[in-house]
Design an enzyme around this catalytic site. Structure first.
Site, short mmCIF file in Angstrom:
data_model
loop_
_atom_site.label_atom_id
_atom_site.label_comp_id
_atom_site.label_asym_id
_atom_site.label_seq_id
_atom_site.Cartn_x
_atom_site.Cartn_y
_atom_site.Cartn_z
N ASN A 132 0.80 -1.14 0.13
CA ASN A 132 0.12 0.00 -0.03
C ASN A 132 0.95 1.09 -0.15
O ASN A 132 1.47 1.46 1.05
CB ASN A 132 -0.86 -0.05 1.18
N ALA A 167 -8.28 1.38 -2.66
CA ALA A 167 -8.57 0.51 -1.59
C ALA A 167 -9.21 -0.68 -2.24
O ALA A 167 -9.77 -0.74 -3.33
CB ALA A 167 -9.53 1.41 -1.07
N ASN A 168 -9.05 -1.84 -1.50
CA ASN A 168 -9.52 -3.06 -2.00
C ASN A 168 -9.07 -3.77 -3.17
O ASN A 168 -9.58 -4.71 -3.77
CB ASN A 168 -11.17 -2.91 -2.13
N GLY A 190 -0.71 -1.35 7.05
CA GLY A 190 -1.12 -1.29 8.31
C GLY A 190 -2.32 -2.44 8.57
O GLY A 190 -2.36 -3.24 7.66
N ASP A 191 -2.89 -2.36 9.65
CA ASP A 191 -4.15 -3.01 9.94
C ASP A 191 -5.17 -3.13 8.91
O ASP A 191 -5.75 -4.23 8.69
CB ASP A 191 -4.69 -2.56 11.18
N GLY A 192 -5.36 -2.06 8.13
CA GLY A 192 -6.52 -1.80 7.05
C GLY A 192 -6.08 -2.83 6.00
O GLY A 192 -6.81 -3.50 5.36
N GLU A 196 -7.61 -6.50 4.57
CA GLU A 196 -8.00 -6.71 3.01
C GLU A 196 -7.68 -8.11 2.53
O GLU A 196 -8.12 -8.90 1.95
CB GLU A 196 -7.20 -5.67 2.13
N GLY A 233 2.14 0.87 8.37
CA GLY A 233 0.84 1.48 8.48
C GLY A 233 0.98 2.39 9.81
O GLY A 233 1.96 2.63 10.46
C1 16C Z 1 -5.72 7.84 29.83
C2 16C Z 1 -5.19 6.93 28.64
C3 16C Z 1 -5.93 5.95 28.35
C4 16C Z 1 -5.11 5.23 26.97
C5 16C Z 1 -6.14 3.98 26.59
C6 16C Z 1 -5.43 3.13 25.45
C7 16C Z 1 -6.46 2.01 25.35
C8 16C Z 1 -5.76 1.48 23.89
C9 16C Z 1 -6.42 0.43 23.48
C10 16C Z 1 -6.21 0.09 22.17
C11 16C Z 1 -6.80 -1.06 21.54
C12 16C Z 1 -6.47 -1.14 19.93
C13 16C Z 1 -6.96 -2.53 19.31
C14 16C Z 1 -6.88 -2.29 17.84
C15 16C Z 1 -7.67 -2.02 17.01
C16 16C Z 1 -7.33 -2.09 15.73
O1 16C Z 1 -7.88 -3.06 15.02
C17 16C Z 1 -7.91 -0.75 14.84
C18 16C Z 1 -7.43 -0.68 13.54
O2 16C Z 1 -6.08 -0.47 13.62
N1 16C Z 1 -7.54 0.44 15.59
C19 16C Z 1 -8.63 1.36 16.30
O3 16C Z 1 -9.57 1.16 15.96
C20 16C Z 1 -7.98 2.42 16.76
C21 16C Z 1 -8.83 2.43 18.07
C22 16C Z 1 -7.73 3.67 18.88
C23 16C Z 1 -8.53 3.48 20.15
C24 16C Z 1 -7.53 4.74 21.01
C25 16C Z 1 -7.90 5.17 22.17
C26 16C Z 1 -7.27 6.30 22.87
C27 16C Z 1 -8.16 6.65 23.85
C28 16C Z 1 -7.57 7.82 24.74
C29 16C Z 1 -8.29 8.14 26.11
C30 16C Z 1 -7.79 9.67 26.48
C31 16C Z 1 -8.81 9.95 27.64
C32 16C Z 1 -8.18 11.22 28.25
C33 16C Z 1 -9.22 11.82 28.96
C34 16C Z 1 -8.84 13.27 29.44
N1 ATP Z 2 -3.57 2.64 -3.40
C1 ATP Z 2 -4.34 2.77 -2.53
N2 ATP Z 2 -5.06 4.06 -2.58
C2 ATP Z 2 -6.06 4.15 -1.51
N3 ATP Z 2 -6.24 3.27 -0.61
C3 ATP Z 2 -5.62 2.16 -0.21
C4 ATP Z 2 -4.58 1.74 -1.47
N4 ATP Z 2 -4.27 0.55 -1.17
C5 ATP Z 2 -4.73 0.14 0.15
N5 ATP Z 2 -5.61 1.20 0.47
C6 ATP Z 2 -6.53 1.09 1.72
O1 ATP Z 2 -6.05 2.10 2.71
C7 ATP Z 2 -6.37 1.55 4.10
C8 ATP Z 2 -5.34 1.88 5.12
O2 ATP Z 2 -4.16 1.31 4.69
P1 ATP Z 2 -3.15 0.81 5.78
O3 ATP Z 2 -3.67 -0.04 6.87
O4 ATP Z 2 -1.90 -0.05 5.13
O5 ATP Z 2 -2.46 2.05 6.43
P2 ATP Z 2 -2.72 2.99 7.71
O6 ATP Z 2 -1.91 4.15 7.37
O7 ATP Z 2 -2.25 2.11 9.10
O8 ATP Z 2 -4.39 3.10 7.73
P3 ATP Z 2 -5.10 3.51 8.96
O9 ATP Z 2 -4.62 4.91 9.34
O10 ATP Z 2 -6.53 3.84 8.19
O11 ATP Z 2 -5.07 2.72 9.93
C9 ATP Z 2 -6.53 0.19 3.96
O12 ATP Z 2 -7.98 -0.02 4.44
C10 ATP Z 2 -6.59 -0.29 2.35
O13 ATP Z 2 -7.77 -0.58 1.98
#
Ligand code: 16C
Ligand code: ATP
Ligand code: CA
Length: 577
Positions: A132, A167-168, A190-192, A196, A233
């Site tokens: 990507n 994308a896709n 990355g995870d995206g 795919e 990513g």
């Molecule tokens: C106080 C600090 C709290 C920190 C809490 C951290 C918890 C983090 C848990 C992360 C779990 C990630 C699971 C993975 C998900 C991925 O498949 C997906 C795709 O990349 N990522 C997200 O959806 C991205 C999801 C991103 C979630 C981030 C959450 C950040 C929370 C920050 C809260 C701040 C509160 C501050 C209050 C003053």
């Molecule tokens: N050539 C492209 N142009 C636009 N989008 C693309 C391309 N190739 C892949 N993608 C899409 O880009 C998305 C994000 O890609 P990727 O997970 O690799 O990076 P990322 O920076 O971690 O993304 P995110 O910030 O969304 O988590 C994927 O869902 C994928 O479907």
């Protein structure tokens, strides 16, 4: 087997004499001093030998080689600490031996190559690589060509590289194109991007097996091709949780030596249709709202999650819902048993036998899963809870990531056929902050009175009666259209059409307008429904059924190596030693 490959002789590295020994599963060399006393030994499992070459070999930058016909070079995996709580970095080790004769040199190279073939039967020969170019810091191409391709070349792996154009692109290629001759698929992104590849490979495998992905009770066929992830990513959670570090060279070396890590996958369905697959986070409430909010601020890069997290936290939301779950066998493991799923995890190994009881009999191989989803009493009863939740999260693995080094569920297993369901009931803002904050340390986030965690095989979520209509009104009546869409799919029974629709960009756009409007503290009326975050994608449905499919895919990885307990790291083959 042990004695077949035994070879021992004196060899030289520069002007130092070594006693080299190839025996069974290990290649080791010990420096010998002038009085014939042993000094330091370096021992490398044959499975971690990357390659053997005659002469003196350099990789990048290519230097002119001063070949001597009595030399050979061995490349191997060398570990070093990542410096964090997590796994170990792998680097390419290189040692050049000089032999007293060319005959001995040939003996060494032949024995080492034979040992490699015998002990590493699953090494890939041909890989399909998707890059990507826009993932993360847009360095995918550079990462692949400068760090990964030279290693693949050295290991004799041929790769077909596709730089994605949209994308896709990767998913569609995997669903439709000829994949003959490939041992695995690598994604650079990355995870995206991983998602795919996951959808493409699972979909293709079911198509070829004639299985319908829409029905959650159908036992899906595990994918024959391995998946490799070269992290490039902005979020690389799957890589972090399965390798322990986010490092392209480490991941490339795992691919080269053909490491194999099975992974549970959760299928998400709405009425009679598959919506998506998830491995790391299926989250409603807080994580759904964070994703919806973060999408509006993509320009911030990875920081958008912190910004959105703070905004969503301050908006102080909770949502009504009915959660039903099918508990996993509590005698096998528990999400609170304080264990960690590390490389060679015994809970996961034992699960393989349970998930695939008769590997030689393909009939029973897959039918064994079937009863797990039915309501038959041997498999346990569905449990139902109703109330207001801050968040409802389901994860098939720990989901550790740099933000949360032990993850959403620190004792979850990568390949045990179960997921962990985390229910955070409505609570006061400071309580919820405490829960979130504990993700950043080793403190137990489940040891709070408003948090429950259950090890499960399947989960259903629905809005309480009455709330459903209210939520539809707020989301602009989208569900009516969704219902029509699902009916069309059910009538046509077209898997391809479903996949297109469920993953398509259009629906994501529709959903953006349908996501709850976040107005922070000034909110006059909180929305009745949140949205589902499915591995970083917003789902177009609220009422869902999800089911864990044990070990549905395999990654080129081995789980997290624990630096503190690794013999080979602390003593021998490690830069820290
Ligand atoms: C106080 C600090 C709290 C920190 C809490 C951290 C918890 C983090 C848990 C992360 C779990 C990630 C699971 C993975 C998900 C991925 O498949 C997906 C795709 O990349 N990522 C997200 O959806 C991205 C999801 C991103 C979630 C981030 C959450 C950040 C929370 C920050 C809260 C701040 C509160 C501050 C209050 C003053
Ligand atoms: N050539 C492209 N142009 C636009 N989008 C693309 C391309 N190739 C892949 N993608 C899409 O880009 C998305 C994000 O890609 P990727 O997970 O690799 O990076 P990322 O920076 O971690 O993304 P995110 O910030 O969304 O988590 C994927 O869902 C994928 O479907
Ligand atoms: Ca699991």
């Amino acid at each position: 087997m042990e004695t077949d490959f035994r070879l021992e002789s004196s060899l030289w590295v520069g002007n130092k004499r070594y006693r080299a020994l190839l025996t069974g599963w290990h290649f080791q060399w010990t420096e010998v001093d002038k009085k014939n006393r042993d000094k330091k030994t370096i021992s490398v499992p044959v499975s971690e030998v990357v390659g053997v070459d005659e002469g003196q070999v350099e990789i990048l930058p290519q230097k002119s080689t001063e070949d001597t016909d009595k030399d050979f070079t061995v490349f191997y995996v060398k570990r070093s600490s990542s410096g964090g709580l997590h796994g170990l970095l792998w680097r390419l080790g290189r040692i050049q031996f000089s032999c007293p004769s060319r005959v001995l040199r040939d003996q060494w190279t032949q024995h080492l190559r034979t040992a490699l073939k015998t002990h590493s039967p699953v090494r890939p020969h041909r890989l399909l690589v998707f890059i990507n170019p826009f993932g993360g810091k847009k360095k995918g191409r550079q990462i692949y060509h400068s760090l990964v391709a030279p290693l693949f070349e050295l290991a004799g792996i041929s790769s077909h590289v596709i730089v994605t154009e949209r994308a896709n692109h990767a998913r569609d290629h995997l669903l439709k194109k000829d994949l003959t001759g490939f041992d695995g698929v690598v994604c650079v992104g990355g995870d995206g991007m991983f998602s795919e590849i996951l959808h493409g490979l699972i979909g293709r495998t079911q198509q070829e097996a004639g299985l319908c992905e829409n029905d959650p009770s159908v036992t899906l066929q595990p994918c024959p091709l391995h998946i490799g992830i070269i992290p490039a990513g902005s979020t690389d959670c799957v890589c972090y949780a399965t390798v322990g570090v986010i490092d392209p060279v480490t991941s490339a070396l795992h691919i080269i030596i053909g490491d194999s890590q099975p992974l549970d996958v959760c299928s998400v369905h709405h009425t009679a249709a598959l919506v998506r697959y998830s491995v790391s986070l299926l989250g409603y409430g807080f994580y759904g709202d964070v994703l919806a909010e973060s999408e509006k601020h993509r320009w911030m890069g990875p920081l958008r999650y912190d910004y959105a997290g703070t905004m969503v936290y301050l908006s102080n939301r909770s949502y009504a819902g009915i959660v039903q779950y099918l508990p996993a066998d509590p005698l096998l493991s528990s999400p609170r048993d304080k264990t960690r799923c590390l490389s060679g995890c015994s809970v996961c190994s034992k699960s393989t036998g349970r998930l695939f009881p008769h590997p030689s009999d393909s009939g029973s191989l897959y039918s064994s899963h079937f009863s797990q989803f039915s309501n038959d009493s041997e498999e346990g009863e569905w449990v139902s809870v109703e109330g207001r939740f801050r968040c409802v999260s389901l994860t098939c693995m720990s989901s550790s990531c740099p933000k949360s080094p032990l993850g959403l569920s620190p004792s979850a297993h990568l390949a045990d056929g179960t997921g962990d369901l985390i229910l955070v009931w409505d609570t006061h803002p400071l309580g919820f902050l405490k829960f979130l904050y504990r993700h950043t340390s080793t403190q137990d986030q489940f040891d709070l009175p408003f948090v429950e965690v259950h090890r499960v095989k399947a989960v259903r979520f629905s809005l309480p009666a009455g709330k459903e209509e209210e939520a539809f009104e707020e989301t602009g009546g989208l569900d009516e259209e969704e219902r029509r869409h699902v009916e069309t799919i059910s009538r046509n029974g077209s898997q391809q059409q479903l996949t297109e629709r469920s993953m398509g960009q259009e629906i994501a756009n529709e959903q953006k307008s349908a996501t709850p409007f976040l107005c922070g503290l000034c909110c006059s009326k909180a929305p009745a429904a949140s949205v589902w975050n499915c591995d970083g994608e917003i789902l177009p449905f609220t009422n869902i059924i999800s089911r864990i499919h044990g070990q549905l895919v395999r990654l080129y990885a081995r789980g997290i190596e624990d630096g503190a307990t690794m013999h080979s790291c602390s003593e021998e083959n490690c830069e820290r030693a």
